[in-house]
Design a protein around this motif. Structure first.
Motif: not given
Length: 521
Positions: A472-480
């Motif tokens: 989830a953290l990895d996806e969040m970084v991708e979105r940012m």
């Protein structure tokens, strides 16, 4: 040799014989109630009692057929259409799994089983025993399941055998009302068994009796099963293993509290497993550590394994010589004894606190209880554990907190500037599958804040991260990154190593820091 010559010999002999006297009527009653016959109850009490005493991890524990194990075994016989051999296969698998649990050193896990699950299951077992024994108490044939027994109550009350009912009520009166100062020396079930059997014999009552019990050692019984029934056998075997393990280890805890000693839980599981495997090979009823018999043994002077061995040898002696006498015991008498056992199994400590106990725990207890009585033992345990896990997950997830800090350390649920175009998102508590979605929802608001170029996710106060949270953290970084933001993660050295080891797409060493000063530069 030292054990045999020690001063405790007298106490072990008396404790073992007294425990055997208590075990006799219960073994006969459990055997009849299971559908396997009274002899199976005796075989199980002897085999498990002897092996668990020799190889178990609790010095003074008395093992044998118990109410919960009897209900599971009776359920197995019913499931397989009355096939005794296939039910024995369930016992064999259950015993083997207990040994595996012991070898894997899972004995200490008894402390982690939610109390509402145990309470609901045990009270459900007690109610099942009571319901199933109502018909024999009234002189009618026993039913295979609680639902069938309840559906036949009308016919049962319409065809009451007055003589059987009289014996049953007399039995209930004796087992419930015998003063403690008498039952300490002569157990009330044994008093009821002798008095009511003699009354029935000399009065010539026309009531159902146990029937023929073979004398001598049992024959070798090989469990039998087909591959198409393998999944059902394993499922019931797992239930038997878990239930027997819980029952035995709880009794071990009781023994510890009385004797001020410490049992060996993993060795106890291995001893119980070996005993139940032997039961499956001689047609015996499976069992577990029996609390009442263990307490009787200790109170009568038992201090070592010898008391458990003597208990088993005492029952073996009776089997070799007194089995024909037991064949004339009325079923109504055994039903009365078992109804008392059912009431003793009920968890009164929880039942008295249903109105004041926390609602989630009460709901779990009630659900497990209802499923145990009305549906299926396996489903009851599974649903109870899942509900308890879900409740725990929800509580742990609530401990996680996400806030946005300014340079002065003021917390806010709004985004605050730390520097020109810099925002800090502070994450606290456990970060796992139960809280990851909450984190994503909260941080999603940061993407919409104007004049923000750098976002620092401060995870230094995160206790742990599971794989769901990391992804989830990895996806969040991708979105940012897609929003033209520059994300940075600040965390502890151990979690940083964990993140880098997984080699995800966006959680790289370039954006992960172990202190805030480095991240702000």
């Amino acid at each position: 040799m030292y054990r045999l010559l020690s001063p405790s010999l007298k106490g072990d002999v008396f404790g073992g014989i007294t425990a055997g006297v208590v075990a006799l009527p219960l073994a006969l009653a459990f055997g009849v109630a299971s559908g396997a016959g009274a002899a199976a109850g005796l075989y199980g009490a002897i085999a498990l009692g002897l092996i668990a005493a020799l190889f178990g991890g609790t010095q003074v524990q008395i093992s044998g057929p118990t109410g919960p194990m009897t209900v599971v075994f009776a359920s197995a016989i019913t499931t397989f259409g009355g096939s005794f051999e296939m039910a024995l296969a369930v016992v064999l698998i259950g015993g083997l799994l207990q040994i595996v649990l012991g070898l894997l050193r899972t004995g200490a896990l008894i402390h982690f089983i939610p109390y509402p699950v145990i309470s609901g299951f045990m009270s459900g077992i007690g109610v099942i025993i009571i319901i199933l024994q109502l018909a024999p108490l009234l002189g009618a044939p026993a039913s295979a399941s609680p639902l069938i027994a309840l559906s036949r109550l009308g016919d049962t009350f319409h065809n009451i055998n007055p003589e059987a009912l009289g014996l049953g009520l007399l039995t209930l009166g004796i087992v419930f009302l015998t003063p403690l100062k008498i039952s300490r020396f002569v157990p009330s079930p044994l008093i009821a068994l002798i008095v009511c059997t003699l009354l029935s014999y000399f009065a010539g009552f026309n009531v159902a009796e146990i029937g023929h019990i073979p004398t001598g050692l049992p024959d070798l019984q090989l469990p039998n099963f087909t591959l198409q029934d393998w999944s059902v056998i394993v499922t019931l075997g797992v239930t038997l293993a878990l239930l027997g393990s819980i029952d035995s280890l709880l009794t071990s805890l009781v023994a510890d509290s009385i004797t001020q000693t410490h049992h060996q839980p993993n060795r106890e599981l291995i001893g119980q497993g070996l005993g139940n495997m032997l039961c499956s090979l001689i047609g015996g009823l499976p069992g577990a550590g029996a609390t009442m018999r263990t307490v009787v043994n200790v109170n009568s002077g038992g201090t070592t394994r010898l008391s458990g061995v003597i208990h088993a040898l005492f029952l073996l002696t009776l089997l070799m010589g007194a089995a024909p006498l037991a064949s004339q015991i009325p079923l109504a008498v055994l039903a009365g004894i078992l109804i008392k056992v059912g009431f003793d199994i009920l968890d009164y400590r929880m039942l008295k606190r249903l109105k004041t106990a926390p609602r989630p725990e009460t709901l779990i207890m009630a659900t497990v209880f209802a499923l145990t009585v009305l549906v299926d033992l396996v489903m009851a345990v599974g649903v109870g554990v899942v509900l308890a896990m879900g409740m725990l997950t929800q509580r742990v997830a609530r401990e996680s907190d996400i806030s946005f800090d300014d340079r002065n350390g003021h917390h806010s649920h709004h985004v605050e500037k730390v520097g020109p175009g810099v925002r800090v998102v502070q994450v606290k508590g456990p970060l796992f599958f139960g809280s990851a979605s909450h984190m994503l929802d909260r941080i999603e608001t940061v993407d919409k804040v104007i004049d923000t170029q750098d976002i620092i996710i401060d995870c230094r106060k995160v206790d742990f991260m599971d794989l769901t949270a990391i992804f989830a953290l990895d996806e969040m970084v991708e979105r940012m990154l897609q929003h033209k933001l520059r994300p940075k993660v600040v965390t502890t050295p151990s979690i940083k190593a964990q993140l880098l080891q997984l080699n995800t797409a966006y959680l790289t060493e370039a954006i992960i820091f172990t202190n805030m000063k480095s991240a702000l530069h």
